[in-house]
Write a protein that holds these residues in place. Structure first.
Motif, PDB file in Angstrom:
ATOM      1  N   LEU A 175      -0.121 -10.537   9.278  1.00  0.00           N
ATOM      2  CA  LEU A 175      -0.513  -9.337  10.027  1.00  0.00           C
ATOM      3  C   LEU A 175       0.225  -8.114   9.512  1.00  0.00           C
ATOM      4  CD1 LEU A 175      -0.697 -10.751  13.672  1.00  0.00           C
ATOM      5  CD2 LEU A 175      -2.608 -10.163  12.164  1.00  0.00           C
ATOM      6  N   GLN A 176       1.511  -8.257   9.216  1.00  0.00           N
ATOM      7  CA  GLN A 176       2.288  -7.132   8.691  1.00  0.00           C
ATOM      8  C   GLN A 176       1.671  -6.587   7.411  1.00  0.00           C
ATOM      9  OE1 GLN A 176       6.094  -8.219   7.067  1.00  0.00           O
ATOM     10  NE2 GLN A 176       6.892  -6.123   7.114  1.00  0.00           N
ATOM     11  N   PHE A 177       1.157  -7.455   6.548  1.00  0.00           N
ATOM     12  CA  PHE A 177       0.658  -7.033   5.246  1.00  0.00           C
ATOM     13  C   PHE A 177      -0.829  -6.698   5.236  1.00  0.00           C
ATOM     14  CE2 PHE A 177       4.691  -8.376   3.660  1.00  0.00           C
ATOM     15  CZ  PHE A 177       4.842  -7.749   2.438  1.00  0.00           C
ATOM     16  N   THR A 178      -1.547  -6.956   6.317  1.00  0.00           N
ATOM     17  CA  THR A 178      -2.993  -6.691   6.290  1.00  0.00           C
ATOM     18  C   THR A 178      -3.429  -5.619   7.277  1.00  0.00           C
ATOM     19  OG1 THR A 178      -3.364  -8.563   7.806  1.00  0.00           O
ATOM     20  CG2 THR A 178      -3.598  -8.990   5.436  1.00  0.00           C
ATOM     21  N   LEU A 179      -2.638  -5.357   8.310  1.00  0.00           N
ATOM     22  CA  LEU A 179      -2.948  -4.233   9.192  1.00  0.00           C
ATOM     23  C   LEU A 179      -2.684  -2.920   8.463  1.00  0.00           C
ATOM     24  CD1 LEU A 179      -1.413  -5.592  12.507  1.00  0.00           C
ATOM     25  CD2 LEU A 179      -3.831  -5.029  12.145  1.00  0.00           C
ATOM     26  N   ARG A 239      -2.199  -6.853  -1.808  1.00  0.00           N
ATOM     27  CA  ARG A 239      -2.348  -5.413  -1.595  1.00  0.00           C
ATOM     28  C   ARG A 239      -2.612  -4.678  -2.900  1.00  0.00           C
ATOM     29  NH1 ARG A 239      -0.915  -3.647   3.483  1.00  0.00           N
ATOM     30  NH2 ARG A 239      -0.589  -1.548   2.666  1.00  0.00           N
ATOM     31  N   SER A 240      -2.040  -5.157  -3.984  1.00  0.00           N
ATOM     32  CA  SER A 240      -2.309  -4.497  -5.262  1.00  0.00           C
ATOM     33  C   SER A 240      -3.721  -4.801  -5.758  1.00  0.00           C
ATOM     34  CB  SER A 240      -1.276  -4.932  -6.300  1.00  0.00           C
ATOM     35  OG  SER A 240      -1.406  -6.303  -6.611  1.00  0.00           O
ATOM     36  N   GLN A 241      -4.255  -5.970  -5.392  1.00  0.00           N
ATOM     37  CA  GLN A 241      -5.586  -6.371  -5.863  1.00  0.00           C
ATOM     38  C   GLN A 241      -6.713  -5.851  -4.993  1.00  0.00           C
ATOM     39  OE1 GLN A 241      -5.169 -10.650  -5.848  1.00  0.00           O
ATOM     40  NE2 GLN A 241      -3.253 -10.501  -7.015  1.00  0.00           N
ATOM     41  N   HIS A 242      -6.428  -5.549  -3.720  1.00  0.00           N
ATOM     42  CA  HIS A 242      -7.492  -5.192  -2.778  1.00  0.00           C
ATOM     43  C   HIS A 242      -7.177  -3.841  -2.146  1.00  0.00           C
ATOM     44  CE1 HIS A 242      -9.218  -9.191  -3.180  1.00  0.00           C
ATOM     45  NE2 HIS A 242      -7.994  -9.659  -3.100  1.00  0.00           N
ATOM     46  N   ARG A 243      -7.864  -2.818  -2.624  1.00  0.00           N
ATOM     47  CA  ARG A 243      -7.525  -1.469  -2.176  1.00  0.00           C
ATOM     48  C   ARG A 243      -7.824  -1.255  -0.700  1.00  0.00           C
ATOM     49  NH1 ARG A 243     -11.483   3.427  -3.754  1.00  0.00           N
ATOM     50  NH2 ARG A 243     -13.484   2.551  -3.139  1.00  0.00           N
ATOM     51  N   ALA A 244      -8.720  -2.062  -0.120  1.00  0.00           N
ATOM     52  CA  ALA A 244      -8.986  -1.918   1.311  1.00  0.00           C
ATOM     53  C   ALA A 244      -7.729  -2.183   2.126  1.00  0.00           C
ATOM     54  CB  ALA A 244     -10.102  -2.860   1.747  1.00  0.00           C
ATOM     55  N   LEU A 245      -6.852  -3.074   1.653  1.00  0.00           N
ATOM     56  CA  LEU A 245      -5.604  -3.338   2.376  1.00  0.00           C
ATOM     57  C   LEU A 245      -4.640  -2.175   2.266  1.00  0.00           C
ATOM     58  CD1 LEU A 245      -4.952  -7.112   1.560  1.00  0.00           C
ATOM     59  CD2 LEU A 245      -5.895  -6.121   3.663  1.00  0.00           C
ATOM     60  N   ARG A 246      -4.750  -1.385   1.215  1.00  0.00           N
ATOM     61  CA  ARG A 246      -3.865  -0.233   1.056  1.00  0.00           C
ATOM     62  C   ARG A 246      -4.417   0.991   1.777  1.00  0.00           C
ATOM     63  NH1 ARG A 246      -4.661  -1.846  -4.177  1.00  0.00           N
ATOM     64  NH2 ARG A 246      -5.589   0.161  -4.744  1.00  0.00           N
ATOM     65  N   VAL A 247      -5.676   1.293   1.560  1.00  0.00           N
ATOM     66  CA  VAL A 247      -6.195   2.577   2.035  1.00  0.00           C
ATOM     67  C   VAL A 247      -7.499   2.449   2.811  1.00  0.00           C
ATOM     68  CG1 VAL A 247      -5.070   3.837   0.156  1.00  0.00           C
ATOM     69  CG2 VAL A 247      -7.437   3.020  -0.144  1.00  0.00           C
ATOM     70  N   PHE A 290     -10.036  -8.879  12.287  1.00  0.00           N
ATOM     71  CA  PHE A 290     -10.382  -7.510  11.927  1.00  0.00           C
ATOM     72  C   PHE A 290     -10.797  -7.478  10.469  1.00  0.00           C
ATOM     73  CE2 PHE A 290      -5.801  -8.106  11.481  1.00  0.00           C
ATOM     74  CZ  PHE A 290      -5.524  -7.639  10.207  1.00  0.00           C
ATOM     75  N   GLU A 291     -11.421  -6.360  10.091  1.00  0.00           N
ATOM     76  CA  GLU A 291     -11.840  -6.139   8.708  1.00  0.00           C
ATOM     77  C   GLU A 291     -11.233  -4.841   8.211  1.00  0.00           C
ATOM     78  OE1 GLU A 291     -15.897  -5.379   6.008  1.00  0.00           O
ATOM     79  OE2 GLU A 291     -15.999  -5.324   8.195  1.00  0.00           O
ATOM     80  N   ASP A 343     -10.326   1.493   5.834  1.00  0.00           N
ATOM     81  CA  ASP A 343     -10.427   1.691   7.275  1.00  0.00           C
ATOM     82  C   ASP A 343     -10.330   0.351   7.993  1.00  0.00           C
ATOM     83  OD1 ASP A 343     -10.685   4.525   7.282  1.00  0.00           O
ATOM     84  OD2 ASP A 343     -12.728   4.316   6.546  1.00  0.00           O
ATOM     85  N   LEU A 344     -10.360   0.410   9.321  1.00  0.00           N
ATOM     86  CA  LEU A 344     -10.123  -0.760  10.165  1.00  0.00           C
ATOM     87  C   LEU A 344     -11.286  -0.949  11.121  1.00  0.00           C
ATOM     88  CD1 LEU A 344      -8.147  -2.948  11.346  1.00  0.00           C
ATOM     89  CD2 LEU A 344      -7.279  -1.129  12.845  1.00  0.00           C
TER      90      LEU A 344
END
Length: 512
Positions: A355-359, A407-415, A429-430, A417-418
């Motif tokens: 959760l810490q790394f995907t929210l 997080r480096s491979q999937h930009r949705a996790l970095r920037v 969640f997505e 929306d939720l």
């Protein structure tokens, strides 16, 4: 001859309205960064401790690296506890010698606990903000560290302790000398206060500053030669602000504006104990104790899934989203028991980390978390780094690198929306952008028993087979917009699209 079939745009109206939004977020290093936190004294031992021993005069004590911190007794002479003046001898030079480890994790930011001149090992009692503690090095060492990090693509954030300073600070010593002293109005003196002056949490070694006095705020952040602005000129990229809510909205906004004036694109992130929504804006981001408690209580089963998801959804709805992306998400740090002590079940610890790394936000990795260090209440959680645990077969080391790699491979996790999923026993969640292939779907089971649910995917573009990024052998094919999911207790799924089916077929060939 005119081409009857010009190159089509596969974006729909909604996507066209978002053109450039995610690219702008990606260009801002503050959004979605992974932050590595280190206490310099405890991160890496100096090469010649004996040569430094004179820097720790009694009652200070220099400990062996293998010793574990233990709670001490109150030393009336200096008004601190004995464990606050035990040192382990790390410095900026030894930290720089271990930068390959930090860089190798794949993080984006190095954040250091206070390094300015102080009396204690923790540094939250500044003696001189503009000087570095002699046992750490000099201002030149800070500038060289910043250069090293920038050369490696990382940023440097320092801990700004501007609500209070140390009782041994010459400003306070002079102010306490009498009513006519030059800096008397920098502090609030009175017989009603233990020790004679207002102090943070009644700790006599931490007298509070009076920010209503313009001379104080000018010294801290207003003038070009102020603390905040001068370090930014030295190459520092931002400030994590200690007990930021104690400073209040107005002064945090002034500080943030001063930092941005000195260095556009610099970061202010404030430690906020209460609900954090309104603190975003005066600050670039928050370090939210409220969010940390939600994650830990959920992992420990003290919040039911539906309740946890509702309060998480409210927290992220109430905050301005791009400020949330700049906010730091932590589950342990120098003020909390380490995660294995706060969440005893190992699978539940993994759930909290997922959760810490995907929210939305910037996950904060406390040094040693990557190797599974343990440690209870202060000062146990501040033990020296366990370099002996840094082995390729350490499961926490592999897991931490995997989460950072996601997080480096999937930009949705970095920037991205939720979007929350409609679930009962699971939390779901997505994270998404304007490109279907960027989507990441997260489902976790915080319960003590298995949960099976039909989960709707409220994403019109998700026509893919989905693969668990943490266990690629697990493949789920949504059928008519829904998935049947069974998760064991504390199990997690981080699902990403398989954009090409065997044979090269893609259902999204005409969808952005």
């Amino acid at each position: 001859m005119t081409d009857a079939h010009p190159s089509p745009s596969y974006a729909n109206e909604r996507d066209r309205a978002l053109a450039g939004q995610y690219e702008r977020r990606e260009a801002d290093w503050r959004m979605g960064a992974v932050v590595y936190q280190a206490i310099v004294d405890r991160f890496a031992p100096a090469t010649d401790l004996e040569a430094k021993r004179h820097l720790y005069p009694a009652p200070k004590t220099l400990r062996a690296w293998e010793e574990t911190p233990v709670k001490g007794s109150y030393v009336e002479e200096v008004r601190v506890y004995s464990h606050e003046i035990n040192f382990w001898g790390g410095d900026l030079a030894s930290l720089r010698a271990r930068l390959d480890h930090v860089v190798g994790l794949g993080v984006d930011v190095l954040y250091l606990n206070p390094i300015c001149s102080s009396y204690t090992n923790h540094g939250y009692d500044a003696i001189n903000y503009l000087e570095i503690a002699p046992w750490y090095g000099t201002r030149s060492d800070v500038a060289e560290l910043a250069d090293d990090l920038h050369d490696r693509g990382l940023k440097l954030v320092l801990d700004g302790v501007f609500n209070h300073l140390g009782r041994a600070n010459p400003l306070f010593v002079e102010a306490a000398s009498g009513p006519e002293s030059l800096h008397r109005d920098w502090f609030d003196f009175g017989d009603q206060y233990p020790g004679g002056a207002r102090s943070w949490m009644l700790a006599q070694n931490l007298p509070e500053l009076v920010h209503e006095n313009h001379a104080v705020t000018n010294y801290l952040w207003g003038r070009p030669d102020s603390v905040v602005r001068s370090y930014l000129r030295d190459g520092v990229d931002g400030w994590r602000l200690d007990v930021a809510s104690d400073l209040g909205f107005r002064y945090l906004e002034d500080l943030t504006n001063a930092a941005h004036t000195e260095k556009p694109g610099s970061l202010t992130v404030g430690e906020i104990a209460p609900y954090g929504a309104e603190w975003n804006g005066p600050l670039d981001g928050v370090l939210s104790w409220n969010l940390r408690r939600i994650l830990v209580e959920t992992a420990n089963g003290r919040l039911a899934s539906g309740h946890a998801q509702r309060i998480l959804a409210r927290l992220f709805a109430d905050g301005e989203y791009e400020h949330l992306l700049m906010s730091w998400v932590f589950v342990d740090n120098h003020d909390t028991p380490r995660l294995p002590d706060a969440v005893p079940d190992e699978a539940a610890q993994r759930l909290a980390r997922v959760l810490q790394f995907t929210l939305p936000g910037s996950p904060n990795v406390y040094y040693g978390a990557e190797v599974g260090m343990t440690g209870g209440e202060d000062p146990e959680m501040r033990a020296p780094m366990r370099w002996d645990l840094l082995t390729e077969d350490n499961p926490w080391y592999a897991f931490t690198r995997a989460l950072i790699g996601l997080r480096s491979q999937h930009r949705a996790l970095r920037v991205g929306d939720l979007r929350w999923l409609d679930t009962e026993g699971l939390i779901g969640f997505e994270r998404y952008t304007d490109h279907a292939a960027d989507a990441v779907v997260v489902l976790v089971n915080p319960c003590e028993e298995p949960v099976t649910e039909l989960v709707q995917l409220p994403d019109s573009k998700l026509m893919f087979t989905l693969v668990d990024a943490l266990a690629p052998d697990r493949v789920i094919a949504p059928i008519q917009g829904m998935m049947e999911i069974t998760l064991a207790p504390h199990e997690c799924l981080v699902l990403v699209p398989r954009t090409q089916e065997p044979g090269g077929y893609s259902a999204t060939k005409r969808v952005q």
